[in-house]
Design a protein around this motif. Structure first.
Motif, PDB file in Angstrom:
ATOM      1  N   CYS A  95       0.688  -1.413  -0.088  1.00 40.47           N
ATOM      2  CA  CYS A  95      -0.049   0.360   0.102  1.00 40.47           C
ATOM      3  C   CYS A  95       1.033   1.188   0.008  1.00 40.47           C
ATOM      4  CB  CYS A  95      -0.873   0.007   1.404  1.00 40.47           C
ATOM      5  SG  CYS A  95      -1.929   1.439   1.449  1.00 40.47           S
ATOM      6  N   TYR A  96       0.571   1.982  -0.844  1.00 43.15           N
ATOM      7  CA  TYR A  96       1.720   3.182  -0.923  1.00 43.15           C
ATOM      8  C   TYR A  96       0.799   4.568  -1.485  1.00 43.15           C
ATOM      9  CZ  TYR A  96       6.392   5.185  -0.996  1.00 43.15           C
ATOM     10  OH  TYR A  96       7.332   5.983  -0.821  1.00 43.15           O
ATOM     11  N   ILE A  97       1.151   5.880  -1.109  1.00 45.08           N
ATOM     12  CA  ILE A  97       0.770   7.117  -1.289  1.00 45.08           C
ATOM     13  C   ILE A  97       1.894   7.650  -2.109  1.00 45.08           C
ATOM     14  CG2 ILE A  97      -0.081   9.181  -0.751  1.00 45.08           C
ATOM     15  CD1 ILE A  97      -1.377   7.830   1.674  1.00 45.08           C
ATOM     16  N   PHE A  98       1.464   8.082  -3.521  1.00 45.51           N
ATOM     17  CA  PHE A  98       2.303   8.792  -4.132  1.00 45.51           C
ATOM     18  C   PHE A  98       2.285  10.114  -4.357  1.00 45.51           C
ATOM     19  CE2 PHE A  98       1.625   4.352  -5.962  1.00 45.51           C
ATOM     20  CZ  PHE A  98       2.754   3.995  -5.982  1.00 45.51           C
ATOM     21  N   ASP A  99       3.358  10.913  -4.176  1.00 46.24           N
ATOM     22  CA  ASP A  99       3.212  12.512  -4.263  1.00 46.24           C
ATOM     23  C   ASP A  99       4.616  12.995  -5.025  1.00 46.24           C
ATOM     24  OD1 ASP A  99       5.086  12.827  -2.444  1.00 46.24           O
ATOM     25  OD2 ASP A  99       3.615  13.301  -1.018  1.00 46.24           O
ATOM     26  N   SER A 100       4.734  14.231  -5.137  1.00 51.68           N
ATOM     27  CA  SER A 100       5.701  14.934  -5.860  1.00 51.68           C
ATOM     28  C   SER A 100       7.069  14.347  -5.224  1.00 51.68           C
ATOM     29  CB  SER A 100       5.792  16.316  -5.961  1.00 51.68           C
ATOM     30  OG  SER A 100       5.685  16.897  -4.689  1.00 51.68           O
ATOM     31  N   ASN A 101       7.202  14.116  -3.983  1.00 53.15           N
ATOM     32  CA  ASN A 101       8.287  13.757  -3.075  1.00 53.15           C
ATOM     33  C   ASN A 101       8.592  12.328  -3.136  1.00 53.15           C
ATOM     34  OD1 ASN A 101       8.644  16.599  -2.039  1.00 53.15           O
ATOM     35  ND2 ASN A 101       7.090  16.125  -0.586  1.00 53.15           N
ATOM     36  N   LEU A 105       9.884   9.458  -8.870  1.00 51.50           N
ATOM     37  CA  LEU A 105       8.545   9.589  -9.374  1.00 51.50           C
ATOM     38  C   LEU A 105       8.623  10.643 -10.571  1.00 51.50           C
ATOM     39  CD1 LEU A 105       4.986   9.979  -8.045  1.00 51.50           C
ATOM     40  CD2 LEU A 105       5.891  11.974  -9.377  1.00 51.50           C
ATOM     41  N   ASP A 106       8.218  10.137 -11.804  1.00 49.50           N
ATOM     42  CA  ASP A 106       8.174  11.079 -12.811  1.00 49.50           C
ATOM     43  C   ASP A 106       7.128  12.043 -13.021  1.00 49.50           C
ATOM     44  OD1 ASP A 106       8.373  12.398 -15.422  1.00 49.50           O
ATOM     45  OD2 ASP A 106       9.094  10.588 -16.538  1.00 49.50           O
ATOM     46  N   PRO A 107       7.108  13.458 -12.598  1.00 51.33           N
ATOM     47  CA  PRO A 107       5.973  14.171 -12.635  1.00 51.33           C
ATOM     48  C   PRO A 107       5.331  14.449 -13.796  1.00 51.33           C
ATOM     49  CG  PRO A 107       7.797  15.180 -11.321  1.00 51.33           C
ATOM     50  CD  PRO A 107       8.315  14.108 -11.978  1.00 51.33           C
ATOM     51  N   GLU A 108       5.936  14.562 -14.977  1.00 58.46           N
ATOM     52  CA  GLU A 108       5.328  14.575 -16.180  1.00 58.46           C
ATOM     53  C   GLU A 108       4.850  13.366 -16.708  1.00 58.46           C
ATOM     54  OE1 GLU A 108       6.862  15.574 -20.861  1.00 58.46           O
ATOM     55  OE2 GLU A 108       8.205  15.842 -19.371  1.00 58.46           O
ATOM     56  N   LEU A 114      -2.315  10.314 -14.970  1.00 58.36           N
ATOM     57  CA  LEU A 114      -3.228  10.421 -13.714  1.00 58.36           C
ATOM     58  C   LEU A 114      -4.100  11.838 -13.723  1.00 58.36           C
ATOM     59  CD1 LEU A 114      -0.973   8.827 -11.065  1.00 58.36           C
ATOM     60  CD2 LEU A 114      -2.950   7.773 -12.364  1.00 58.36           C
ATOM     61  N   GLY A 115      -3.239  12.707 -14.466  1.00 56.66           N
ATOM     62  CA  GLY A 115      -3.910  14.104 -14.151  1.00 56.66           C
ATOM     63  C   GLY A 115      -3.356  15.040 -13.137  1.00 56.66           C
ATOM     64  N   GLY A 116      -2.171  14.385 -12.469  1.00 58.25           N
ATOM     65  CA  GLY A 116      -1.851  14.996 -11.274  1.00 58.25           C
ATOM     66  C   GLY A 116      -0.630  14.034 -10.697  1.00 58.25           C
ATOM     67  N   THR A 117       0.172  14.456  -9.651  1.00 61.88           N
ATOM     68  CA  THR A 117       1.111  13.780  -9.199  1.00 61.88           C
ATOM     69  C   THR A 117       0.636  13.178  -8.090  1.00 61.88           C
ATOM     70  OG1 THR A 117       1.955  15.704  -7.968  1.00 61.88           O
ATOM     71  CG2 THR A 117       2.930  15.325 -10.045  1.00 61.88           C
ATOM     72  N   SER A 118      -0.594  12.991  -7.371  1.00 63.38           N
ATOM     73  CA  SER A 118      -0.773  12.366  -6.127  1.00 63.38           C
ATOM     74  C   SER A 118      -1.804  11.448  -6.423  1.00 63.38           C
ATOM     75  CB  SER A 118      -1.604  13.458  -5.162  1.00 63.38           C
ATOM     76  OG  SER A 118      -0.860  14.740  -4.868  1.00 63.38           O
ATOM     77  N   SER A 119      -1.456  10.321  -5.818  1.00 63.84           N
ATOM     78  CA  SER A 119      -2.374   8.912  -5.873  1.00 63.84           C
ATOM     79  C   SER A 119      -1.910   8.024  -4.801  1.00 63.84           C
ATOM     80  CB  SER A 119      -1.905   8.352  -7.534  1.00 63.84           C
ATOM     81  OG  SER A 119      -0.867   7.813  -7.572  1.00 63.84           O
ATOM     82  N   ALA A 120      -2.885   7.047  -4.821  1.00 63.76           N
ATOM     83  CA  ALA A 120      -2.648   5.903  -3.872  1.00 63.76           C
ATOM     84  C   ALA A 120      -3.191   4.717  -4.492  1.00 63.76           C
ATOM     85  CB  ALA A 120      -3.570   6.054  -2.756  1.00 63.76           C
ATOM     86  N   PHE A 134      -5.905   4.958  -7.043  1.00 58.55           N
ATOM     87  CA  PHE A 134      -6.794   5.982  -7.133  1.00 58.55           C
ATOM     88  C   PHE A 134      -6.152   7.259  -7.307  1.00 58.55           C
ATOM     89  CE2 PHE A 134      -8.261   2.409  -4.844  1.00 58.55           C
ATOM     90  CZ  PHE A 134      -9.607   1.921  -5.256  1.00 58.55           C
ATOM     91  N   GLY A 135      -6.804   8.195  -7.900  1.00 54.94           N
ATOM     92  CA  GLY A 135      -6.020   9.714  -7.897  1.00 54.94           C
ATOM     93  C   GLY A 135      -6.596  10.228  -6.543  1.00 54.94           C
TER      94      GLY A 135
END
Length: 402
Positions: A95-101, A105-108, A114-120, A134-135
């Motif tokens: 289980c993991y939460i992804f963000d810009s940090n 992770l490749d933001p582009e 996904l339409g954004g950089t935050s997902s789980a 999930f976004g």
């Protein structure tokens, strides 16, 4: 998350998962797609989750199988390499939460798909080869999402495992049902009755009738070690092998030697079978082999006889030599074969029902129908302890008409 909110969450999750049902052979992708959609509808607002994608491991790639944003999203079949660092983190933690940090992770790339950089995401399903992603909408809280998604993952995997076991059990039942005769055959001049009671949902006892021609019928009664699917598969091999041997007009002893070798080479965790197989002629002659099974009895006016000639149980040794036994079922006589689940039935004092009590039950009704004799055996054994069956119980009764 406050305690009262946790209770509400688990209640909603339990209701959602209780709706999940699948039969043997069900499509897990369709099942998980439904679960994903229900999760977004039920928890989307309070967890700030949106959209939803179902991935499946395919070799070295993670492939999108479903996208809740619909066909216009055009992500079906999209692949992400399993070497992508965020994916490795996901499968490491489940289980993991992804963000810009997030490391690697490749933001582009994330914004593109996904339409954004935050997902789980959580890893679920059989052998943990599926991913629900999930976004995350603005305002999401890491602790709440981690808590809830881990709870969802554990509950969902447990549910899927339970469903898988249920499907396996149903498959086992189907195998077992397919092995028992559809109906008791008619054999002129005789009455035949048979019954099998299982201690669990699926057991290892079996019986079979093989009409060889108008003058001869084959009778098989056996007990495979163990219970559940391994025992059912072993019984399948025995019954199928025996039927094939008989159809090929093989003699009894060569057929059983070949069957023994097949069982011995089996990779099943359980592979020991006791088997009585006899061929009854219309004139009453019986030729048989008893491979380690509790000897059946002939109850005749001239005495009571055990059919105990044969050899050892099938499976443990690669080579076994069997001897043929011969007997005669007189008019008015009764043949009774049974499994140890009947005679080893034990009362509160530790005393077993035993073969003598079984014989006494048969003698009391010997002049009546085969079905009456069979019912008397089971009634006597059941009344001896008045408890549920602790082991599989099987009996076959053949009565020659006077």
């Amino acid at each position: 998350m406050p305690i009262h909110d946790q209770k509400t969450f688990y209640r909603k999750l339990d209701i959602l998962l209780s709706k999940i049902e699948v039969v043997s052979g069900g499509d897990q992708i369709e099942l998980l797609s439904t679960v994903m959609r229900d999760l977004v509808e039920s928890f989307g607002e309070e967890l700030s989750i949106r959209n939803g994608r179902l991935y499946e491991v395919a070799g070295d790639e993670l492939v999108v199988r479903r996208d809740l944003r619909g066909p216009n999203a055009n992500l079906a079949g999209f692949q992400v390499s399993m070497s992508y660092p965020p994916i490795q983190l996901l499968f490491q933690h489940q289980c993991y939460i992804f963000d810009s940090n997030t490391p690697g992770l490749d933001p582009e790339f994330e914004r593109k798909i996904l339409g954004g950089t935050s997902s789980a995401a959580i890893v679920v399903g059989h052998e943990r080869t599926s991913v629900l992603s999930f976004g995350l909408a603005d305002g999401w809280q890491r602790e709440e999402i981690e808590f809830c998604l881990n709870a969802i993952r554990n509950a969902l995997n447990h549910k899927l495992q339970t469903i898988g076991l249920a499907a396996s059990l149903e498959e086992t039942r189907m195998i077992q049902r397919s092995l028992f005769p559809d109906k008791i055959p008619n054999f002129q001049g005789y009455e035949i009755a048979a019954r099998a009671e299982t201690a669990e949902d699926v057991g290892g006892d079996f019986y079979d009738f093989l009409p060889l021609d108008e003058e001869i019928i084959g009778i098989a009664v056996g007990d495979a070690s163990g219970h559940g699917l391994p025992a059912a598969l072993l019984v399948r091999d025995v019954v199928t092998g025996l039927r094939m041997g008989v159809e090929k007009d093989m003699k009894i002893t060569p057929a059983l030697r070949k069957l023994n070798l097949v069982i011995h080479r089996s990779t099943l965790s359980t592979k020991f079978v006791s088997l009585f197989y006899g061929e009854l002629e219309r004139n009453g002659n019986i030729m048989y082999v008893n491979a380690g099974h509790i000897p059946p009895y002939l109850l005749l006016d001239r005495g009571t006889f055990r059919l105990d000639v044969g050899g050892s149980v099938l499976g443990p040794l690669p080579e076994i030599r069997f001897k043929r036994g011969f007997a005669h079922l007189d008019k008015g006589g009764v043949f009774v074969a049974f499994s140890d689940g009947i005679v080893e039935r034990t009362n509160r004092k530790g005393d077993q029902f035993g073969e003598q009590r079984l014989l006494d039950a048969v003698h009391r009704v010997r002049g009546q129908s085969a079905q009456t004799v069979l019912d008397a055996i089971f009634r006597a054994a059941r009344d001896y302890t008045k408890t549920r069956w602790e082991d599989d119980a099987t009996a076959v009764v053949v009565r020659r008409l006077p």
